[in-house]
Scaffold this active site. Structure first.
Site, PDB file in Angstrom:
ATOM      1  N   TYR A 142       0.688  -1.030   0.030  1.00  0.00           N
ATOM      2  CA  TYR A 142      -0.099   0.002  -0.024  1.00  0.00           C
ATOM      3  C   TYR A 142       0.900   1.181   0.025  1.00  0.00           C
ATOM      4  CZ  TYR A 142      -4.125  -2.984   0.947  1.00  0.00           C
ATOM      5  OH  TYR A 142      -4.965  -3.720   0.872  1.00  0.00           O
ATOM      6  N   LYS A 188       3.497 -15.367   1.801  1.00  0.00           N
ATOM      7  CA  LYS A 188       3.208 -16.091   0.580  1.00  0.00           C
ATOM      8  C   LYS A 188       4.563 -16.299   0.142  1.00  0.00           C
ATOM      9  CE  LYS A 188       0.648 -17.602  -3.026  1.00  0.00           C
ATOM     10  NZ  LYS A 188      -0.133 -18.883  -2.800  1.00  0.00           N
ATOM     11  N   ASP A 220      -3.279 -18.037   1.287  1.00  0.00           N
ATOM     12  CA  ASP A 220      -4.420 -18.613   0.620  1.00  0.00           C
ATOM     13  C   ASP A 220      -5.118 -19.727   1.785  1.00  0.00           C
ATOM     14  OD1 ASP A 220      -1.934 -19.818   0.309  1.00  0.00           O
ATOM     15  OD2 ASP A 220      -2.621 -20.624  -1.733  1.00  0.00           O
ATOM     16  N   ASP A 244      -5.137  -6.849   5.826  1.00  0.00           N
ATOM     17  CA  ASP A 244      -6.731  -6.444   5.475  1.00  0.00           C
ATOM     18  C   ASP A 244      -7.444  -7.418   5.215  1.00  0.00           C
ATOM     19  OD1 ASP A 244      -8.163  -3.954   4.697  1.00  0.00           O
ATOM     20  OD2 ASP A 244      -7.164  -3.530   2.855  1.00  0.00           O
ATOM     21  N   ASP A 248     -10.891  -8.705   7.849  1.00  0.00           N
ATOM     22  CA  ASP A 248     -12.142  -8.494   7.594  1.00  0.00           C
ATOM     23  C   ASP A 248     -12.688  -9.935   7.518  1.00  0.00           C
ATOM     24  OD1 ASP A 248     -11.984  -5.773   7.372  1.00  0.00           O
ATOM     25  OD2 ASP A 248     -13.325  -5.840   5.258  1.00  0.00           O
TER      26      ASP A 248
END
Ligand code: NAD
Length: 356
Positions: A142, A188, A220, A244, A248
């Site tokens: 980001y 990852k 994943d 992020d 959620d």
């Protein structure tokens, strides 16, 4: 008498309604104690833009930096959606996080037994879930440079420095020491160099915390495991973009967005806020659920002021309220004996807090 200075940012939409209830509960907790709260209100978000032309006026940054903690409601709304990016309410919040160096985002996820049916997951899967997502908040893709978009292509850069990973990893291990002493680092590393680097640094930091068990999981798989068997997790440590998404996802285990608090810390002043937004669709109706914000105030007492007993009092009062069947409209289908307004919920929690 000890004094804690709290910068209060009510924000837009339901922000003012839910913050007023958190303050009501904080007043109840401080009554008769050896400390008091000083509240100073500042503008941020759409409201701030309307009044000053800037979603984060300088005065707000200075006021927050001079405080012991920031208690924040929510910002945003359709009215400001078409403004240039740097004038939008969200840019005010991003800039404030940067200014306060809030690199660690704590998102605890707890399932209240009384609301177990509110989740879309099966009761036996979520019963007793109590996990913490620790998300790195000021680095990663980001913020990575260079970044570019033109007509033919676009790219962003995912970058982490050693210092950035060390400080968030330490935060996660310290948190785990106070919990079930397990950290699962999510990355990852099978595909991304930056993730392999993240993993190497986390393994290094873990050597300083021999009591804590460290495991690793690809993002994943973590996304899948969170809905398959969330009870396996204690602290989930992860970077900005993965955090992020996973935070959620994890918040939905509890079934209601109006219940979960968050804390963003790192610099000298932390920011405490509900995970939900400004809910413009219900603003001004007196039906917003103030529990996430009251719970954020409890996190503030715990993290910013070290007032553990006061925080416990608030947490117990929330559980008792749910036990007794008081509900705002959003959770009224689950065990409600009485559907209450925002202010009624705040008053009942404050009353329970006063009675200890
Ligand atoms: P939202 O979280 O505001 O609302 C999603 C849904 O949940 C709505 O139906 C809303 O009524 C409901 N809801 C949210 N909080 C509730 C509460 N306390 N009690 C009862 N119901 C509640 O998300 P959204 O609708 O996607 O976004 C609305 C605005 O909020 C947007 O402008 C968005 O940018 C902003 N936003 C701000 C923050 C923040 O301030 N940190 C976070 C997310 C979204």
């Amino acid at each position: 008498m000890k004094k804690y200075k709290i910068a209060v940012i009510k924000g837009d939409g339901i922000g003012p309604e839910i913050i007023d209830e958190a303050i009501k509960v904080l007043d109840a907790v401080s009554a008769g104690s050896e400390y008091e709260f000083e509240y100073n209100e500042y503008l941020m978000g759409g409201d701030a833009y309307d009044i000053t032309g800037d979603p984060l006026p300088d005065e707000t940054v200075v006021g927050c930096k001079e405080s012991d903690a920031v208690l924040f409601g929510a910002i945003g709304g359709e009215k400001w959606d078409n403004l240039p990016r740097d004038k939008r309410p969200e840019s005010g919040l991003l800039r404030l996080r940067e200014q306060l160096e809030l690199y660690a985002n704590f998102r605890p996820v707890k399932v209240y037994d009384e609301l177990i049916d509110a989740s879309s997951l099966k009761k036996e899967v979520i019963e007793g879930v109590d996990l913490l997502v620790m998300r790195e908040l000021t680095g990663g893709i980001y913020f990575g440079k260079p970044r570019q978009k033109n007509e033919d292509s676009a790219f962003n850069t995912m970058i982490y420095t050693k210092d950035e990973v060390v400080r968030i990893a330490k935060m996660a291990f310290e948190a785990a020491l106070k919990r079930d002493k397990k950290v699962c680092s999510v990355d990852k590393a099978n595909v991304l160099e930056v993730s392999q680097f993240w993993r190497d640094v986390v393994i290094e930091v873990a050597k300083g915390y021999p009591e804590v068990t460290l495991t690793h999981m690809y993002v994943d798989n973590a996304a899948m495991q969170l809905v398959r068997d969330p009870k396996q997790f204690d602290v989930i440590l992860t970077g900005n973009i993965f955090g992020d998404i996973l935070s959620d996802e994890a918040s939905m285990i509890s079934g209601s967005i109006g219940l979960l608090p968050s804390a963003s810390v790192g610099g000298s002043v932390g920011l405490y806020e509900p995970i939900h937004g400004s809910a413009p669709d219900i603003a001004g109706q007196g039906i917003a659920n103030p529990i996430a914000t009251i719970s954020s105030a409890s996190l503030m007492l715990r993290f910013a002021f070290g007032e553990e007993k006061a925080a416990d009092k608030i947490d117990r009062a929330i559980t008792k309220l749910l036990d007794e069947g008081y509900r705002t409209k959003d959770i009224s289908s689950y065990g409600a004996k009485e559907v209450c307004s925002t202010t009624e919920i705040g008053s009942i929690i404050a009353d329970y807090v006063s009675k200890g």
